[in-house]
Design a protein around this motif. Structure first.
Motif, mmCIF file in Angstrom:
data_model
loop_
_atom_site.group_PDB
_atom_site.id
_atom_site.type_symbol
_atom_site.label_atom_id
_atom_site.label_comp_id
_atom_site.label_asym_id
_atom_site.label_seq_id
_atom_site.Cartn_x
_atom_site.Cartn_y
_atom_site.Cartn_z
ATOM 1 N N TYR A 203 34.534 37.617 37.039
ATOM 2 C CA TYR A 203 33.351 37.280 37.771
ATOM 3 C C TYR A 203 32.796 38.580 38.572
ATOM 4 C CZ TYR A 203 29.982 34.714 40.716
ATOM 5 O OH TYR A 203 28.912 34.412 41.105
ATOM 6 N N ARG A 211 33.127 35.995 43.937
ATOM 7 C CA ARG A 211 32.692 34.625 43.361
ATOM 8 C C ARG A 211 32.564 33.966 44.753
ATOM 9 N NH1 ARG A 211 35.527 29.805 42.236
ATOM 10 N NH2 ARG A 211 34.712 28.524 41.009
ATOM 11 N N ILE A 217 26.741 31.646 36.037
ATOM 12 C CA ILE A 217 26.639 32.961 35.525
ATOM 13 C C ILE A 217 25.727 32.946 34.258
ATOM 14 C CG2 ILE A 217 27.942 34.626 34.106
ATOM 15 C CD1 ILE A 217 30.334 33.775 35.748
ATOM 16 N N GLY A 223 30.609 32.843 30.781
ATOM 17 C CA GLY A 223 30.568 31.997 32.132
ATOM 18 C C GLY A 223 31.682 30.711 31.742
ATOM 19 N N ILE A 226 35.211 31.945 32.128
ATOM 20 C CA ILE A 226 35.616 32.290 33.543
ATOM 21 C C ILE A 226 35.776 30.909 34.359
ATOM 22 C CG2 ILE A 226 34.437 33.108 35.746
ATOM 23 C CD1 ILE A 226 33.282 35.228 34.178
#
Length: 468
Positions: A203, A211, A217, A223, A226
């Protein structure tokens, strides 16, 4: 001067380690760059006071490192001590920390982030598999990871330990913004803790900041990966590092990035028809574009201008053991000549700047693409025509008209297809590219056929030239 207040000038430890400078300060001690006077090699030396409350952890770190063998983990050569301190003698790993990289150039492009993520997965999986019980790293944050010539290395094993040891400890360390929820609450840590931290690291690299809660994202595919890593409930994260790595590799295979598992470097060459044509300016800009686009590219000076060393002097950059300077985010290798022997380093893409040495280019057999930088003013046309004639139209190259005078339309050279002639957009700073410059360089690399998925790529590698 040592940042801790003591001078390290003329300090030689144990009769052989000449201290050079302070590399940094950690939770447990100070790390120095040193030169082994007998072996003529650099070392990293971590000094820890015996009076330190965490001295026992330092000894465990030393023993842990001696049991590991991985190119991304520093080799431990020795453990020395005097009456007050212990000294861990390690391999000196070169490169920029991921923190410095993001601080210097902002967030990284998705391809680079994914590539780094895959390498971090390999490193962490090695730790999780090295022994009967997993070794947990527990501090995967950007200051603890080096990036050197496209490869990731781990630093600082202060927090690392075997599963049962770290869970027996009543203290939970971690870096704010990267530590997992269980580290904050004192809960049990495990392989899932490192998985959380990989997600937080990705991130940071992708966005350029730590983050914060559930900040979205823009990249939906990356995204999603993550988001799974950083779930609050550890049982809902990826069950293992290999499964996370597989997701990243699948995503990477879908990008338009040049393949890095080829057997040799792809050489892209530029040469100028006359002094001041702007060859170096364009070569630097092309290298910057390729790196920003997710390619691993090296700028290589193949002329006697000395420009790379001049740039390095201005930017206070020092060359590494591979003979390469890192200048404003670009790996740049100056001209050394045939007599100099350096440690080998592989780059999938090498951008060679031949300057005015276009006759040398004519003799090169390893060039996959060649661009002749041609002056765009009417009084520069004769020099360009002469260079084109000397190279030979059948050689297979493109012509880049640089600095074209407004309203002028240069004549296409005899024997060179108009499709192989390009007008270069004006740009002042090759390290800061606008959309117009990026679009221009994108067209060049497409014509060269180096994007993954372009069927012309293999054909052009075999022909080793550019045909538009």
């Amino acid at each position: 001067m040592d940042k801790g207040g003591g001078s390290i000038e003329n300090t030689v430890l144990f009769g052989k380690y000449q201290l050079i400078r302070t590399l940094g300060h950690g939770r447990s001690g100070t790390v120095y760059l040193a030169f082994h006077q007998e072996l003529k090699e650099y070392r990293a030396i971590k000094k820890v006071s015996k009076s330190l409350a965490g001295y026992g952890q330092f000894k465990k770190e030393a023993l842990l490192l001696t049991s590991l063998s991985h190119p991304g983990i520093p080799v431990v050569y020795d453990l020395e001590e005097d009456c007050s301190n212990s000294y861990l003698i390690e391999e000196y790993l070169e490169g920029d920390t991921l923190y410095d990289l993001v601080k210097g150039q902002g967030h990284l492009n998705r391809e680079t982030v994914i590539r780094i993520g895959i390498q971090v997965c390999d490193l962490v999986h090695y730790l999780h598999s090295a022994g009967e019980t997993p070794i947990l790293y527990l501090d995967l944050q950007p200051r603890n990871l080096l990036f050197c010539h496209g490869y990731v290395r781990l630093l600082d094993f202060d927090h690392a330990g075997r599963f049962y040891e770290v869970n027996e400890s009543l203290v939970r360390y971690g870096t704010p913004g990267f530590c997992a929820p269980e580290q904050k609450t004192g809960g049990a840590v495990g392989t899932y803790t490192d998985i959380y931290q990989i997600g937080a690291l990705l991130y940071y690299l992708l966005t350029g900041h730590i983050r914060d809660g559930a900040a979205p994202i823009d990249d939906r595919a990356l995204g999603r990966i993550i988001e799974i890593c950083v779930r609050e409930e550890k049982t809902r994260r990826y069950p293992s590092i290999p499964e996370l790595k597989q997701e990243l590799e699948t995503l990477y295979s879908q990008t338009g990035v040049f393949k890095e598992n080829q057997s040799s470097s792809l050489i892209l060459a530029l040469a100028g028809s006359r002094p001041g044509a702007g060859t170096t300016h364009l070569a630097v800009g092309l290298t910057k574009y390729l790196n920003q686009a997710g390619y691993k590219a090296l700028y290589e000076e193949q002329n006697h201008s000395g420009d790379v060393r001049a740039m390095a002097f201005r930017c206070r950059s020092t060359k590494d053991s591979y003979g390469i300077y890192r200048i404003r985010g670009i790996a740049m290798k100056p001209f050394y000549g045939a007599s100099v022997r350096l440690k080998p380093v592989e780059y999938p893409l090498v951008i060679r700047d031949y300057g005015l040495q276009w006759k040398t280019v004519r003799e090169a057999e390893d060039t996959a693409a060649l661009w002749l930088v041609h002056g765009g003013k009417w009084w520069e046309q004769d020099a360009g025509a002469h260079a084109i004639a000397e190279l030979g139209a059948g050689r297979g190259f493109a012509v880049l008209y640089n600095g074209v005078v407004s309203g002028m339309s240069p004549d296409f050279p005899v024997g060179v297809s108009p499709d192989c002639c390009f007008q270069v957009p004006y740009f002042k700073d090759p390290w800061r590219l606008g959309k117009g410059e990026r679009d221009f360089f994108e067209e060049l690399v497409k014509r060269a056929g180096i994007l993954k998925g372009d069927n012309g790529y293999e054909r052009r590698r075999k022909k080793r030239n550019l045909r538009g």
